[in-house]
Design an enzyme around this catalytic site. Structure first.
Site, PDB file in Angstrom:
ATOM      1  N   HIS A 159      52.951  20.053  57.561  1.00  6.89           N
ATOM      2  CA  HIS A 159      53.747  18.906  57.113  1.00  6.89           C
ATOM      3  C   HIS A 159      53.976  17.851  58.193  1.00  6.89           C
ATOM      4  CE1 HIS A 159      55.802  21.064  53.462  1.00  6.89           C
ATOM      5  NE2 HIS A 159      54.480  21.142  53.443  1.00  6.89           N
ATOM      6  N   ASN A 160      54.233  18.296  59.449  1.00  8.38           N
ATOM      7  CA  ASN A 160      54.587  17.333  60.511  1.00  8.38           C
ATOM      8  C   ASN A 160      53.397  16.983  61.403  1.00  8.38           C
ATOM      9  OD1 ASN A 160      57.180  19.687  60.916  1.00  8.38           O
ATOM     10  ND2 ASN A 160      57.441  17.793  59.744  1.00  8.38           N
ATOM     11  N   ARG A 179      63.695  33.155  75.909  1.00  2.26           N
ATOM     12  CA  ARG A 179      64.770  34.167  75.877  1.00  2.26           C
ATOM     13  C   ARG A 179      65.130  34.562  74.454  1.00  2.26           C
ATOM     14  NH1 ARG A 179      68.271  30.803  80.283  1.00  2.26           N
ATOM     15  NH2 ARG A 179      67.151  31.522  82.121  1.00  2.26           N
ATOM     16  N   ARG A 225      54.916  10.127  56.047  1.00  2.00           N
ATOM     17  CA  ARG A 225      56.132  10.496  56.784  1.00  2.00           C
ATOM     18  C   ARG A 225      55.867  10.616  58.283  1.00  2.00           C
ATOM     19  NH1 ARG A 225      57.161  14.768  51.945  1.00  2.00           N
ATOM     20  NH2 ARG A 225      57.862  13.219  50.430  1.00  2.00           N
ATOM     21  N   ASP A 240      60.369  25.744  81.813  1.00  2.00           N
ATOM     22  CA  ASP A 240      61.329  25.887  82.916  1.00  2.00           C
ATOM     23  C   ASP A 240      61.355  27.369  83.294  1.00  2.00           C
ATOM     24  OD1 ASP A 240      62.936  27.206  81.068  1.00  2.00           O
ATOM     25  OD2 ASP A 240      64.657  25.868  81.277  1.00  2.00           O
ATOM     26  N   HIS A 241      62.323  27.754  84.106  1.00  2.00           N
ATOM     27  CA  HIS A 241      62.417  29.144  84.558  1.00  2.00           C
ATOM     28  C   HIS A 241      62.625  30.109  83.391  1.00  2.00           C
ATOM     29  CE1 HIS A 241      66.277  27.153  84.553  1.00  2.00           C
ATOM     30  NE2 HIS A 241      66.881  28.325  84.392  1.00  2.00           N
ATOM     31  N   GLY A 292      66.172  22.565  74.473  1.00  2.00           N
ATOM     32  CA  GLY A 292      66.247  21.455  75.424  1.00  2.00           C
ATOM     33  C   GLY A 292      64.885  20.847  75.702  1.00  2.00           C
ATOM     34  N   ARG A 347      51.142  12.773  51.176  1.00  2.00           N
ATOM     35  CA  ARG A 347      52.497  12.239  51.351  1.00  2.00           C
ATOM     36  C   ARG A 347      53.037  12.536  52.747  1.00  2.00           C
ATOM     37  NH1 ARG A 347      52.867  17.067  48.933  1.00  2.00           N
ATOM     38  NH2 ARG A 347      54.647  18.451  49.308  1.00  2.00           N
ATOM     39  N   HIS A 348      52.539  13.600  53.369  1.00  2.00           N
ATOM     40  CA  HIS A 348      53.008  13.943  54.716  1.00  2.00           C
ATOM     41  C   HIS A 348      52.494  12.949  55.756  1.00  2.00           C
ATOM     42  CE1 HIS A 348      54.737  17.509  53.087  1.00  2.00           C
ATOM     43  NE2 HIS A 348      53.571  17.883  52.582  1.00  2.00           N
ATOM     44  N   CYS A 395      61.334  26.779  77.061  1.00  2.00           N
ATOM     45  CA  CYS A 395      62.514  26.962  77.927  1.00  2.00           C
ATOM     46  C   CYS A 395      63.243  28.194  77.407  1.00  2.00           C
ATOM     47  CB  CYS A 395      63.389  25.705  77.972  1.00  2.00           C
ATOM     48  SG  CYS A 395      64.188  25.258  76.409  1.00  2.00           S
ATOM     49  N   GLY A 396      64.496  28.375  77.750  1.00  2.00           N
ATOM     50  CA  GLY A 396      65.198  29.583  77.321  1.00  2.00           C
ATOM     51  C   GLY A 396      65.248  29.704  75.814  1.00  2.00           C
ATOM     52  N   THR A 397      65.630  28.616  75.169  1.00  2.00           N
ATOM     53  CA  THR A 397      65.729  28.601  73.705  1.00  2.00           C
ATOM     54  C   THR A 397      64.635  27.770  73.034  1.00  2.00           C
ATOM     55  OG1 THR A 397      67.101  26.626  73.857  1.00  2.00           O
ATOM     56  CG2 THR A 397      68.246  28.751  73.786  1.00  2.00           C
ATOM     57  N   GLY A 398      63.979  26.929  73.795  1.00  2.00           N
ATOM     58  CA  GLY A 398      63.032  25.956  73.223  1.00  2.00           C
ATOM     59  C   GLY A 398      63.716  24.665  72.793  1.00  2.00           C
TER      60      GLY A 398
HETATM   61  C1  RB5 Z   1      68.353  27.049  81.326  1.00  2.00           C
HETATM   62  O1  RB5 Z   1      69.337  27.934  81.753  1.00  2.00           O
HETATM   63  C2  RB5 Z   1      68.465  26.823  79.814  1.00  2.00           C
HETATM   64  O2  RB5 Z   1      69.539  25.988  79.556  1.00  2.00           O
HETATM   65  C3  RB5 Z   1      67.180  26.241  79.269  1.00  2.00           C
HETATM   66  O3  RB5 Z   1      66.134  27.127  79.527  1.00  2.00           O
HETATM   67  C4  RB5 Z   1      67.125  25.971  77.787  1.00  2.00           C
HETATM   68  O4  RB5 Z   1      67.495  27.078  77.027  1.00  2.00           O
HETATM   69  C5  RB5 Z   1      67.752  24.723  77.336  1.00  2.00           C
HETATM   70  O5  RB5 Z   1      67.711  24.349  76.162  1.00  2.00           O
END
Ligand code: RB5
Length: 143
Positions: A98-99, A109, A136, A8-9, A70, A132-133, A65-68
């Site tokens: 493992h996964n 971000r 799973r 995303d942005h 979502g 074993r992995h 995404c911003g945090t990865g």
């Molecule tokens: C967008 O503002 C933000 O919510 C998205 O990039 C992400 O961090 C969601 O998990």
């Protein structure tokens, strides 16, 4: 080897660095967007990258995404996808070992460029341990 990337942005800038890095490693990249820092909805990009992997258009996928958070939740809704959110090299190692993660998620971000590229390399260069992995991972794929 073909890797699909999408963001995303909030992940747009890092997607550019990751793409360049993959191309420098001789890997084919399918860029599924987004194409600017204009606000978009991360579920759209998470699912589109996950479907590219699940339908065999790409071998692996990277979503940002911003945090990865979502975008990894979105990717993991697609059957056959195991997307590990990685914030350290150790997590990148373990999510392959493992996964057998066929996708990783990064935070544009929250994770700076150099670390993000090390995470990508560690994930690509680590082998799935099986044993074993495997049992799973098979359980995950049946959920
Ligand atoms: C967008 O503002 C933000 O919510 C998205 O990039 C992400 O961090 C969601 O998990």
């Amino acid at each position: 080897m073909k890797i699909a990337v999408a963001s995303d942005h909030g992940g747009y800038k890092l997607k550019g660095y990751v793409t360049e890095h993959l191309l420098n490693r001789g890997i084919d990249v399918i860029d599924l967007g987004t194409d600017s820092e204009e606000s978009v909805d991360y579920p759209v990009y998470g699912v589109s990258c996950a479907q590219a992997v699940a339908f065999g258009k790409a071998d692996l996928g990277i979503v940002i995404c911003g945090t990865g958070i979502g975008i990894s939740i979105a990717a993991n809704k697609v059957r056959g996808i195991r997307c590990g959110l990685c914030t350290s090299v150790e997590m990148a190692h373990l999510t392959k070992q493992h996964n057998n993660a066929n996708m990783i998620a990064l935070g544009g971000r929250t994770t700076e460029k150099d670390l993000a590229l090390k995470i990508v390399d560690e994930w690509l260069d680590t082998r799935f341990e099986g044993g074993r992995h495997q049992r799973r991972v098979d359980m995950l794929d049946r959920l």
